[in-house]
Design a protein around this motif. Sequence first.
Motif, PDB file in Angstrom:
ATOM      1  N   LYS A  64       0.843  -1.184   0.000  1.00 36.81           N
ATOM      2  CA  LYS A  64       0.000   0.000   0.000  1.00 36.81           C
ATOM      3  C   LYS A  64       0.888   1.247   0.000  1.00 36.81           C
ATOM      4  N   SER A  65       0.362   2.300  -0.556  1.00 34.85           N
ATOM      5  CA  SER A  65       1.126   3.544  -0.632  1.00 34.85           C
ATOM      6  C   SER A  65       1.027   4.374   0.653  1.00 34.85           C
ATOM      7  N   GLY A  66       0.107   4.021   1.541  1.00 27.95           N
ATOM      8  CA  GLY A  66      -0.066   4.756   2.788  1.00 27.95           C
ATOM      9  C   GLY A  66      -0.981   3.995   3.721  1.00 27.95           C
ATOM     10  N   PRO A  67      -1.402   4.626   4.802  1.00 25.69           N
ATOM     11  CA  PRO A  67      -2.297   3.955   5.751  1.00 25.69           C
ATOM     12  C   PRO A  67      -3.590   3.494   5.077  1.00 25.69           C
ATOM     13  N   LEU A  68      -4.179   2.442   5.602  1.00 22.81           N
ATOM     14  CA  LEU A  68      -5.451   1.964   5.071  1.00 22.81           C
ATOM     15  C   LEU A  68      -6.497   3.061   5.165  1.00 22.81           C
ATOM     16  N   GLU A  69      -7.256   3.225   4.103  1.00 25.16           N
ATOM     17  CA  GLU A  69      -8.359   4.182   4.119  1.00 25.16           C
ATOM     18  C   GLU A  69      -9.692   3.468   4.265  1.00 25.16           C
ATOM     19  N   LYS A  70      -9.749   2.253   3.739  1.00 21.72           N
ATOM     20  CA  LYS A  70     -10.949   1.430   3.832  1.00 21.72           C
ATOM     21  C   LYS A  70     -10.532   0.059   4.327  1.00 21.72           C
ATOM     22  N   GLY A  71     -11.264  -0.455   5.275  1.00 20.77           N
ATOM     23  CA  GLY A  71     -10.954  -1.777   5.789  1.00 20.77           C
ATOM     24  C   GLY A  71     -11.423  -2.872   4.855  1.00 20.77           C
ATOM     25  N   GLN A  72     -10.779  -4.017   4.948  1.00 22.09           N
ATOM     26  CA  GLN A  72     -11.149  -5.168   4.126  1.00 22.09           C
ATOM     27  C   GLN A  72     -11.687  -6.296   4.990  1.00 22.09           C
ATOM     28  N   ALA A  73     -11.728  -6.102   6.289  1.00 21.32           N
ATOM     29  CA  ALA A  73     -12.231  -7.106   7.224  1.00 21.32           C
ATOM     30  C   ALA A  73     -12.766  -6.363   8.442  1.00 21.32           C
ATOM     31  N   ASP A  74     -13.580  -7.050   9.242  1.00 20.82           N
ATOM     32  CA  ASP A  74     -14.111  -6.353  10.405  1.00 20.82           C
ATOM     33  C   ASP A  74     -14.266  -7.198  11.653  1.00 20.82           C
ATOM     34  N   GLY A  75     -14.197  -8.517  11.566  1.00 21.48           N
ATOM     35  CA  GLY A  75     -14.351  -9.365  12.739  1.00 21.48           C
ATOM     36  C   GLY A  75     -13.036  -9.545  13.473  1.00 21.48           C
ATOM     37  N   VAL A  76     -13.066  -9.428  14.798  1.00 25.96           N
ATOM     38  CA  VAL A  76     -11.868  -9.569  15.613  1.00 25.96           C
ATOM     39  C   VAL A  76     -12.147 -10.585  16.716  1.00 25.96           C
ATOM     40  N   SER A  77     -11.308 -11.611  16.785  1.00 27.25           N
ATOM     41  CA  SER A  77     -11.496 -12.678  17.770  1.00 27.25           C
ATOM     42  C   SER A  77     -11.075 -12.230  19.166  1.00 27.25           C
ATOM     43  N   VAL A  78     -11.470 -13.019  20.149  1.00 26.73           N
ATOM     44  CA  VAL A  78     -11.122 -12.701  21.528  1.00 26.73           C
ATOM     45  C   VAL A  78      -9.611 -12.756  21.736  1.00 26.73           C
ATOM     46  N   ARG A  79      -8.908 -13.639  21.049  1.00 27.81           N
ATOM     47  CA  ARG A  79      -7.444 -13.731  21.196  1.00 27.81           C
ATOM     48  C   ARG A  79      -6.771 -12.475  20.641  1.00 27.81           C
ATOM     49  N   ASP A  88     -15.872 -18.389  30.034  1.00 31.18           N
ATOM     50  CA  ASP A  88     -14.534 -18.559  30.603  1.00 31.18           C
ATOM     51  C   ASP A  88     -13.428 -18.802  29.572  1.00 31.18           C
ATOM     52  N   SER A  89     -13.689 -18.572  28.275  1.00 36.79           N
ATOM     53  CA  SER A  89     -12.618 -18.729  27.289  1.00 36.79           C
ATOM     54  C   SER A  89     -11.744 -17.478  27.236  1.00 36.79           C
ATOM     55  N   SER A  90     -12.314 -16.322  27.569  1.00 39.10           N
ATOM     56  CA  SER A  90     -11.559 -15.066  27.593  1.00 39.10           C
ATOM     57  C   SER A  90     -12.409 -14.008  28.266  1.00 39.10           C
ATOM     58  N   GLU A  91     -11.743 -13.036  28.849  1.00 40.98           N
ATOM     59  CA  GLU A  91     -12.493 -11.902  29.402  1.00 40.98           C
ATOM     60  C   GLU A  91     -12.816 -10.885  28.326  1.00 40.98           C
ATOM     61  N   MET A  92     -12.286 -11.097  27.126  1.00 40.36           N
ATOM     62  CA  MET A  92     -12.485 -10.179  26.016  1.00 40.36           C
ATOM     63  C   MET A  92     -13.653 -10.630  25.130  1.00 40.36           C
ATOM     64  N   PRO A  93     -14.326  -9.674  24.507  1.00 42.65           N
ATOM     65  CA  PRO A  93     -15.437 -10.018  23.610  1.00 42.65           C
ATOM     66  C   PRO A  93     -14.957 -10.250  22.177  1.00 42.65           C
ATOM     67  N   HIS A  94     -15.766 -10.953  21.401  1.00 45.10           N
ATOM     68  CA  HIS A  94     -15.615 -11.031  19.944  1.00 45.10           C
ATOM     69  C   HIS A  94     -16.278  -9.759  19.436  1.00 45.10           C
ATOM     70  N   ILE A  95     -15.578  -8.977  18.611  1.00 42.89           N
ATOM     71  CA  ILE A  95     -16.106  -7.671  18.223  1.00 42.89           C
ATOM     72  C   ILE A  95     -16.054  -7.458  16.717  1.00 42.89           C
ATOM     73  N   LEU A  96     -16.763  -6.435  16.263  1.00 43.41           N
ATOM     74  CA  LEU A  96     -16.718  -5.978  14.876  1.00 43.41           C
ATOM     75  C   LEU A  96     -16.211  -4.540  14.870  1.00 43.41           C
ATOM     76  N   ILE A  97     -15.172  -4.296  14.080  1.00 39.54           N
ATOM     77  CA  ILE A  97     -14.599  -2.961  13.944  1.00 39.54           C
ATOM     78  C   ILE A  97     -13.948  -2.880  12.570  1.00 39.54           C
ATOM     79  N   ASN A  98     -13.934  -1.719  11.987  1.00 40.16           N
ATOM     80  CA  ASN A  98     -13.326  -1.542  10.673  1.00 40.16           C
ATOM     81  C   ASN A  98     -11.815  -1.740  10.758  1.00 40.16           C
ATOM     82  N   GLN A  99     -11.264  -2.475   9.808  1.00 44.72           N
ATOM     83  CA  GLN A  99      -9.835  -2.763   9.771  1.00 44.72           C
ATOM     84  C   GLN A  99      -8.995  -1.485   9.695  1.00 44.72           C
TER      85      GLN A  99
END
Length: 117
Positions: free
Chosen positions: A1-16, A65-76
Amino acid sequence: KSGPLEKGQADGVSVRSMEMFQAFGFADKVKRETYWVNQTSFWMPDPENPAAIKRVGRVQDVADDSSEMPHILINQARLHELFLEVMRNSPSRLEPDYGWEVESVSGDSSTVIIQKI
Protein backbone atom coordinates in the motif's frame (compact mmCIF):
# COMPACT_ATOMS: atom_id res chain seq x y z
CA LYS A 1 0.00 0.00 0.00
CA SER A 2 1.13 3.54 -0.63
CA GLY A 3 -0.07 4.76 2.79
CA PRO A 4 -2.30 3.96 5.75
CA LEU A 5 -5.45 1.96 5.07
CA GLU A 6 -8.36 4.18 4.12
CA LYS A 7 -10.95 1.43 3.83
CA GLY A 8 -10.95 -1.78 5.79
CA GLN A 9 -11.15 -5.17 4.13
CA ALA A 10 -12.23 -7.11 7.22
CA ASP A 11 -14.11 -6.35 10.41
CA GLY A 12 -14.35 -9.37 12.74
CA VAL A 13 -11.87 -9.57 15.61
CA SER A 14 -11.50 -12.68 17.77
CA VAL A 15 -11.12 -12.70 21.53
CA ARG A 16 -7.44 -13.73 21.20
CA SER A 17 -6.73 -10.69 19.01
CA MET A 18 -8.46 -8.53 21.60
CA GLU A 19 -6.07 -9.97 24.20
CA MET A 20 -3.18 -8.83 21.98
CA PHE A 21 -4.72 -5.35 21.76
CA GLN A 22 -4.67 -5.32 25.55
CA ALA A 23 -0.90 -5.92 25.42
CA PHE A 24 -0.58 -2.92 23.06
CA GLY A 25 -2.68 -0.79 25.41
CA PHE A 26 -5.75 -0.06 23.29
CA ALA A 27 -8.19 -2.91 24.05
CA ASP A 28 -10.39 -0.70 26.25
CA LYS A 29 -10.68 1.90 23.49
CA VAL A 30 -11.61 -0.86 21.00
CA LYS A 31 -14.22 -2.26 23.39
CA ARG A 32 -15.83 1.19 23.74
CA GLU A 33 -15.95 1.80 19.96
CA THR A 34 -17.20 -1.54 18.69
CA TYR A 35 -20.14 -3.86 18.31
CA TRP A 36 -19.85 -6.93 20.54
CA VAL A 37 -20.95 -10.21 18.97
CA ASN A 38 -22.65 -12.05 21.82
CA GLN A 39 -24.64 -14.62 19.90
CA THR A 40 -25.18 -15.97 16.42
CA SER A 41 -28.62 -16.56 14.92
CA PHE A 42 -29.52 -19.05 12.22
CA TRP A 43 -32.26 -18.43 9.65
CA MET A 44 -34.13 -20.50 7.07
CA PRO A 45 -37.12 -20.07 4.75
CA ASP A 46 -40.39 -19.96 6.65
CA PRO A 47 -42.34 -23.12 5.66
CA GLU A 48 -45.62 -21.27 6.24
CA ASN A 49 -44.52 -18.30 4.10
CA PRO A 50 -41.72 -19.31 1.66
CA ALA A 51 -41.18 -15.67 0.63
CA ALA A 52 -40.04 -14.91 4.20
CA ILE A 53 -37.40 -16.25 6.55
CA LYS A 54 -37.60 -17.14 10.21
CA ARG A 55 -35.06 -17.60 12.96
CA VAL A 56 -34.52 -21.28 13.73
CA GLY A 57 -31.72 -21.12 16.25
CA ARG A 58 -29.48 -18.98 18.36
CA VAL A 59 -26.16 -19.89 20.00
CA GLN A 60 -23.77 -18.13 22.34
CA ASP A 61 -20.87 -16.72 20.31
CA VAL A 62 -17.98 -17.19 22.76
CA ALA A 63 -17.82 -19.99 25.31
CA ASP A 64 -17.94 -18.99 28.97
CA ASP A 65 -14.53 -18.56 30.60
CA SER A 66 -12.62 -18.73 27.29
CA SER A 67 -11.56 -15.07 27.59
CA GLU A 68 -12.49 -11.90 29.40
CA MET A 69 -12.49 -10.18 26.02
CA PRO A 70 -15.44 -10.02 23.61
CA HIS A 71 -15.62 -11.03 19.94
CA ILE A 72 -16.11 -7.67 18.22
CA LEU A 73 -16.72 -5.98 14.88
CA ILE A 74 -14.60 -2.96 13.94
CA ASN A 75 -13.33 -1.54 10.67
CA GLN A 76 -9.84 -2.76 9.77
CA ALA A 77 -8.74 0.77 8.87
CA ARG A 78 -9.64 1.91 12.41
CA LEU A 79 -7.46 -0.85 13.88
CA HIS A 80 -4.63 0.27 11.61
CA GLU A 81 -5.01 3.81 13.02
CA LEU A 82 -4.76 2.46 16.57
CA PHE A 83 -1.55 0.54 15.78
CA LEU A 84 -0.08 3.65 14.11
CA GLU A 85 -0.91 5.66 17.22
CA VAL A 86 0.97 3.16 19.41
CA MET A 87 3.94 3.35 17.02
CA ARG A 88 3.99 7.17 17.00
CA ASN A 89 3.83 7.29 20.80
CA SER A 90 6.57 4.68 21.30
CA PRO A 91 10.04 5.78 22.49
CA SER A 92 11.41 5.31 18.96
CA ARG A 93 8.54 7.29 17.34
CA LEU A 94 8.40 4.49 14.76
CA GLU A 95 6.78 5.22 11.38
CA PRO A 96 5.99 2.59 8.74
CA ASP A 97 7.65 2.61 5.32
CA TYR A 98 4.88 2.45 2.74
CA GLY A 99 5.07 1.60 -0.93
CA TRP A 100 7.47 -1.34 -0.83
CA GLU A 101 6.90 -4.18 -3.29
CA VAL A 102 8.45 -7.63 -3.28
CA GLU A 103 10.43 -8.08 -6.46
CA SER A 104 11.39 -11.70 -5.92
CA VAL A 105 11.65 -14.40 -3.29
CA SER A 106 14.29 -17.10 -3.47
CA GLY A 107 16.02 -19.54 -1.19
CA ASP A 108 16.36 -23.12 -0.13
CA SER A 109 14.99 -25.00 2.86
CA SER A 110 17.33 -23.21 5.29
CA THR A 111 17.22 -19.61 4.06
CA VAL A 112 14.96 -17.19 2.19
CA ILE A 113 16.20 -14.01 0.52
CA ILE A 114 13.71 -11.25 -0.25
CA GLN A 115 14.70 -8.42 -2.54
CA LYS A 116 12.75 -5.16 -2.30
CA ILE A 117 12.44 -2.53 -5.00
